[in-house]
Design an enzyme around this catalytic site. Structure first.
Site, mmCIF file in Angstrom:
data_model
loop_
_atom_site.group_PDB
_atom_site.id
_atom_site.type_symbol
_atom_site.label_atom_id
_atom_site.label_comp_id
_atom_site.label_asym_id
_atom_site.label_seq_id
_atom_site.Cartn_x
_atom_site.Cartn_y
_atom_site.Cartn_z
ATOM 1 N N TYR A 72 94.807 19.903 15.313
ATOM 2 C CA TYR A 72 94.626 20.742 14.126
ATOM 3 C C TYR A 72 94.714 22.195 14.564
ATOM 4 O O TYR A 72 93.766 22.757 15.115
ATOM 5 C CB TYR A 72 93.274 20.477 13.451
ATOM 6 C CG TYR A 72 93.144 19.143 12.765
ATOM 7 C CD1 TYR A 72 94.257 18.353 12.492
ATOM 8 C CD2 TYR A 72 91.899 18.659 12.373
ATOM 9 C CE1 TYR A 72 94.130 17.123 11.859
ATOM 10 C CE2 TYR A 72 91.766 17.441 11.731
ATOM 11 C CZ TYR A 72 92.881 16.671 11.489
ATOM 12 O OH TYR A 72 92.744 15.461 10.860
ATOM 13 N N PHE A 223 91.964 13.312 2.928
ATOM 14 C CA PHE A 223 92.365 13.933 1.663
ATOM 15 C C PHE A 223 91.381 13.543 0.546
ATOM 16 O O PHE A 223 91.798 13.072 -0.521
ATOM 17 C CB PHE A 223 93.786 13.541 1.251
ATOM 18 C CG PHE A 223 94.880 14.033 2.159
ATOM 19 C CD1 PHE A 223 94.777 15.254 2.818
ATOM 20 C CD2 PHE A 223 96.030 13.273 2.357
ATOM 21 C CE1 PHE A 223 95.790 15.707 3.654
ATOM 22 C CE2 PHE A 223 97.052 13.714 3.189
ATOM 23 C CZ PHE A 223 96.932 14.936 3.841
ATOM 24 N N PRO A 224 90.072 13.725 0.756
ATOM 25 C CA PRO A 224 89.106 13.339 -0.291
ATOM 26 C C PRO A 224 89.280 14.131 -1.579
ATOM 27 O O PRO A 224 88.876 13.671 -2.647
ATOM 28 C CB PRO A 224 87.743 13.641 0.345
ATOM 29 C CG PRO A 224 88.031 14.658 1.415
ATOM 30 C CD PRO A 224 89.398 14.321 1.933
ATOM 31 N N LEU A 225 89.913 15.315 -1.468
ATOM 32 C CA LEU A 225 90.224 16.105 -2.668
ATOM 33 C C LEU A 225 91.725 16.029 -2.953
ATOM 34 O O LEU A 225 92.311 16.955 -3.513
ATOM 35 C CB LEU A 225 89.792 17.569 -2.467
ATOM 36 C CG LEU A 225 88.290 17.769 -2.263
ATOM 37 C CD1 LEU A 225 87.982 19.206 -1.862
ATOM 38 C CD2 LEU A 225 87.537 17.406 -3.538
ATOM 39 N N GLY A 226 92.339 14.945 -2.548
ATOM 40 C CA GLY A 226 93.774 14.798 -2.771
ATOM 41 C C GLY A 226 94.583 15.792 -1.944
ATOM 42 O O GLY A 226 95.728 16.093 -2.289
ATOM 43 N N GLY A 227 93.979 16.300 -0.874
ATOM 44 C CA GLY A 227 94.681 17.285 -0.052
ATOM 45 C C GLY A 227 94.900 18.586 -0.817
ATOM 46 O O GLY A 227 95.767 19.381 -0.486
#
Ligand SMILES: NC(=O)c1ccc[n+]([C@@H]2O[C@H](COP(=O)([O-])OP(=O)(O)OC[C@H]3O[C@@H](n4cnc5c(N)ncnc54)[C@H](OP(=O)(O)O)[C@@H]3O)[C@@H](O)[C@H]2O)c1
Length: 295
Positions: A72, A223-227
């Protein structure tokens, strides 16, 4: 795996309750470090000082589980998540669990799948950049965007299991896998967590979540917030958000946490405002009406 709710009303990651990863207990609301160096993957660098401030504030807010990876980093390599974590938080709070993942290797054409031999290099890179002698949780990350159905992970997982035996790793996890991969790995060594692509608008890998729930394995959707994709912000989510005086992002996190006692939320942000908002999602208790609206 255990689950418990706290009873106070302060914004704190402990509001979402806890899960166990082997002998470690963490709050179910954690933090994903991928967005600190760049808002995406291998993009332009973000401000390192803000990244360090976000990490310190996350810990102040009760976060004791940070998800990272040595790869990252910004495209130019000038800002790296692991370096920010060490600079901001070392010496680490005793209860902080840093999870990392190995498997992909970065080449001139972007990320590619590494071999079993690449895994030791990646584990050593994580140990060095995080300033640790042992990594709490290492996920073997396989495939590209979807689980590579039919592909064996045995050789790579055996290599990681050997490093666990050596004492370089405390616990093992899997990322981007199907139920066959999970079974294959568990025949080699214990798996304490799975990290798959899953969120309120992408629920097709539910078989893996069900297997984790049944066996008390933590499930940390990536992606818990949809990325950051806006298409998870549909009308039903907005309706539920309005009922709670919350944002649609908070509802997406509350939905993940309500789904199973083994789900962990690791929302990624490089913004102090979004961090505060994401931690406050732990205060939301969805009603049966909300759950039905979001079904
Ligand atoms: N295993 C894997 O293959 C894999 C893949 C991807 C990610 N991950 C892990 O999963 C973590 C979470 O995934 P992610 O960070 O990619 O995606 P995410 O958490 O689904 O979404 C992050 C995006 O949403 C924005 N955001 C965050 N909080 C928000 C809020 N409250 N309101 C509005 N927008 C908000 C962020 O922008 P700002 O930064 O501007 O807030 C960022 O663009 C990562 O950090 C990483 O640790 C793992």
């Amino acid at each position: 795996m255990t689950f418990q709710n706290e009873s106070t009303n302060e914004r704190n990651a402990s509001q979402a309750g806890t899960v166990t990863l082997g002998d470690l207990t963490i709050n179910r609301l954690g933090f994903g470090a991928m967005r600190l160096p760049t808002n995406g993957f291998q993009g332009p660098p973000r401000d390192a000082e803000i990244g360090r401030a976000v990490l310190r504030r996350a810990v102040e807010l009760g976060v004791n589980h940070i998800d990272t990876a040595a790869f990252y980093q910004s495209r130019d390599g000038s800002v790296r998540a692991n370096t920010l974590i060490r600079e901001a938080l070392y010496p680490y709070p005793p209860d902080l669990v840093i999870a990392t993942k190995v498997g992909p290797v970065l080449g001139p054409n972007g990320p590619a799948q590494g071999t079993a031999a690449d895994l030791r290099v990646a584990v050593e890179d994580n140990l060095k950049t995080l300033g640790l002698e042992r990594l709490d949780l290492v996920y073997l990350r396989i495939g590209m965007m979807e689980p590579p159905h039919g592909e064996s992970l045995a050789e790579r997982f055996e290599a990681l299991a050997a490093m666990r035996e050596e004492g370089l790793i405390r616990h093992l996890g899997l990322s981007n896998v199907d139920t066959a991969h999970l079974a294959e790995a568990r025949a080699i060594a214990p798996v304490v967590a799975v990290q798959n692509h899953f969120h309120i608008a992408k629920r097709d890998e539910v078989a893996v979540l069900d297997a984790c729930t049944a066996d008390g394995i933590a499930f940390a959707p990536f992606f818990p917030l949809g990325g950051g994709r806006s298409d998870i912000n549909d009308n039903r989510q907005a309706r539920v958000a309005a009922r709670h005086g919350a944002t649609v992002s908070q509802v997406a996190l509350a939905w993940l946490l309500a789904l199973s006692p083994v789900t962990l939320a690791i929302p990624g942000t490089g913004s102090l405002v979004h961090l505060e908002e994401n931690i406050a999602a732990g205060l939301i208790t969805l009603t049966p009406e909300d759950i039905a609206d979001l079904a």
